[in-house]
Design a protein around this motif. Structure first.
Motif, short mmCIF file in Angstrom:
data_model
loop_
_atom_site.label_atom_id
_atom_site.label_comp_id
_atom_site.label_asym_id
_atom_site.label_seq_id
_atom_site.Cartn_x
_atom_site.Cartn_y
_atom_site.Cartn_z
N LYS A 49 -8.24 -2.12 1.30
CA LYS A 49 -8.21 -2.10 2.81
C LYS A 49 -7.76 -0.67 3.06
CE LYS A 49 -6.60 -6.63 2.89
NZ LYS A 49 -5.29 -7.34 3.18
N PHE A 50 -8.36 0.08 4.07
CA PHE A 50 -7.96 1.30 4.75
C PHE A 50 -7.74 1.26 6.11
CE2 PHE A 50 -10.27 1.86 0.85
CZ PHE A 50 -9.73 2.97 0.25
N GLN A 51 -6.72 2.30 6.37
CA GLN A 51 -6.17 2.41 7.52
C GLN A 51 -6.22 3.74 8.02
OE1 GLN A 51 -2.17 0.78 8.03
NE2 GLN A 51 -2.82 -1.28 8.42
N PHE B 210 -4.48 1.17 1.93
CA PHE B 210 -4.12 2.68 1.90
C PHE B 210 -4.31 3.32 3.29
CE2 PHE B 210 -5.29 1.27 -2.29
CZ PHE B 210 -4.84 1.83 -2.94
N GLN B 211 -3.23 3.99 3.81
CA GLN B 211 -3.27 4.63 5.20
C GLN B 211 -3.78 6.13 4.62
OE1 GLN B 211 0.07 4.88 7.55
NE2 GLN B 211 -0.09 2.78 8.12
N ILE B 212 -4.96 6.44 5.23
CA ILE B 212 -5.45 8.08 4.90
C ILE B 212 -5.79 8.68 6.21
CG2 ILE B 212 -7.77 7.09 4.85
CD1 ILE B 212 -8.11 9.39 2.56
N GLN B 213 -4.88 9.91 6.05
CA GLN B 213 -5.37 10.77 7.33
C GLN B 213 -6.73 10.96 7.46
OE1 GLN B 213 -2.87 14.32 7.83
NE2 GLN B 213 -4.85 15.47 8.01
N GLY C 291 0.86 -1.22 0.21
CA GLY C 291 0.14 0.01 -0.02
C GLY C 291 0.94 1.27 -0.06
N VAL C 292 0.07 2.23 0.27
CA VAL C 292 0.71 3.71 0.26
C VAL C 292 -0.10 4.55 1.21
CG1 VAL C 292 -0.75 4.48 -1.72
CG2 VAL C 292 1.62 5.34 -1.54
N ASP D 278 -9.33 0.04 9.51
CA ASP D 278 -8.73 -0.01 10.76
C ASP D 278 -8.03 1.38 11.04
OD1 ASP D 278 -8.69 -3.00 10.74
OD2 ASP D 278 -7.07 -2.99 9.43
N PHE D 279 -7.85 1.45 12.41
CA PHE D 279 -7.32 2.60 13.05
C PHE D 279 -5.81 2.55 13.50
CE2 PHE D 279 -11.92 2.80 12.69
CZ PHE D 279 -12.10 4.34 12.19
#
Length: 186
Positions: free
Chosen positions: A82-84, A56-59, A34-35, A142-143
Motif C-alpha cells: 500500500k502506498f500513501q 509506504f509513505q512516499i513523497q 510501514g515506513v 492514498d494521498f
C-alpha cells in the motif's frame, strides 16, 4: 497501523530491528506496518527485509512524478503493498509565490514560474494543478494532503480536481532527485 519515519534505521539500528521483530510477531499491528520513504526502490528493499512491511509513505508531486512511471505503476499494481503519497505540494513550496520564496529555495523558482504559466493557460490555480496530478495516480494510492495555512485548506476544499491530459506534464519541469528531497534542503 505503525509507521516508521526513517528507513535507514530499519537497516542499521539493531535495537530497532529487535523491536520490529517483536512487533511483527505480536498482535499489536492489525492492518499495516510501514515506513516513510523517498524513492520507490526503498519499498522493495524494506519489504524484502521485513515482508510484513506493507505500507509506504512516499513523497511525490507534479514536479517529481515518481508514482506515474510505467515501471513503478506495474510493480505497484502487481503487489500487495500500500502506498500513501505525501508532500503533493512539496512541503508547501509549490504553492508559494516564486518572487518571494526564500533564498534557499531559489533553485525551484523557474519551475514555479513555469507551473504558474501552465496553470494560467489551463485557467486554474497552482493548487488545482498540483491536485490534478493525483488523478493520474489513482490506482493503489492514498494521498496525504498537508497544508501550511487555513487559506490553503479553504482552497483545497473549493478546488476542482482536474483531469489534465498527460501531455501537459511534458510542459512541466521535472525536479532532479536531490532538489526534490527535503532532506537536502539546508
Amino acid at each position: 497501523n505503525l509507521l516508521f519515519h526513517n528507513i535507514n534505521a530499519i537497516y542499521s539500528d539493531k535495537p530497532l530491528n529487535v523491536f520490529i521483530e517483536k512487533v511483527l510477531e505480536s498482535k499489536y499491528v492489525k492492518e499495516s506496518m510501514g515506513v516513510s520513504i523517498y524513492n520507490f526502490q526503498d519499498s522493495i528493499l524494506a519489504n524484502s527485509k521485513y515482508s510484513k512491511l506493507n505500507l509506504f509513505q512516499i513523497q511525490d508531486s507534479i514536479l517529481s512524478r515518481t508514482m506515474i512511471s510505467k515501471e513503478v505503476r506495474s510493480q505497484v499494481d502487481n503487489s500487495q503493498l500500500k502506498f500513501q503519497i505525501r508532500s503533493i505540494f512539496l512541503q508547501g513550496i509549490l504553492l508559494a509565490n516564486p518572487n518571494t520564496i526564500s533564498e534557499k529555495f531559489q533553485f525551484i523558482r523557474e519551475d514555479l514560474l513555469t507551473l504558474e504559466k501552465i496553470a494560467e493557460k489551463l485557467g486554474v490555480n497552482k493548487l488545482s494543478l498540483c491536485l490534478s496530478y493525483m488523478n493520474l495516480c489513482k490506482s493503489n494510492f492514498d494521498f496525504i494532503i498537508a497544508v501550511n495555512s487555513i487559506e490553503h485548506l479553504k482552497q483545497i476544499e473549493k478546488a476542482i480536481l482536474l483531469d489534465i491530459p498527460k501531455v501537459v506534464l511534458d510542459e512541466i519541469p521535472l525536479l532532479n532527485r536531490t532538489d526534490g528531497d527535503p532532506r537536502n534542503w539546508k
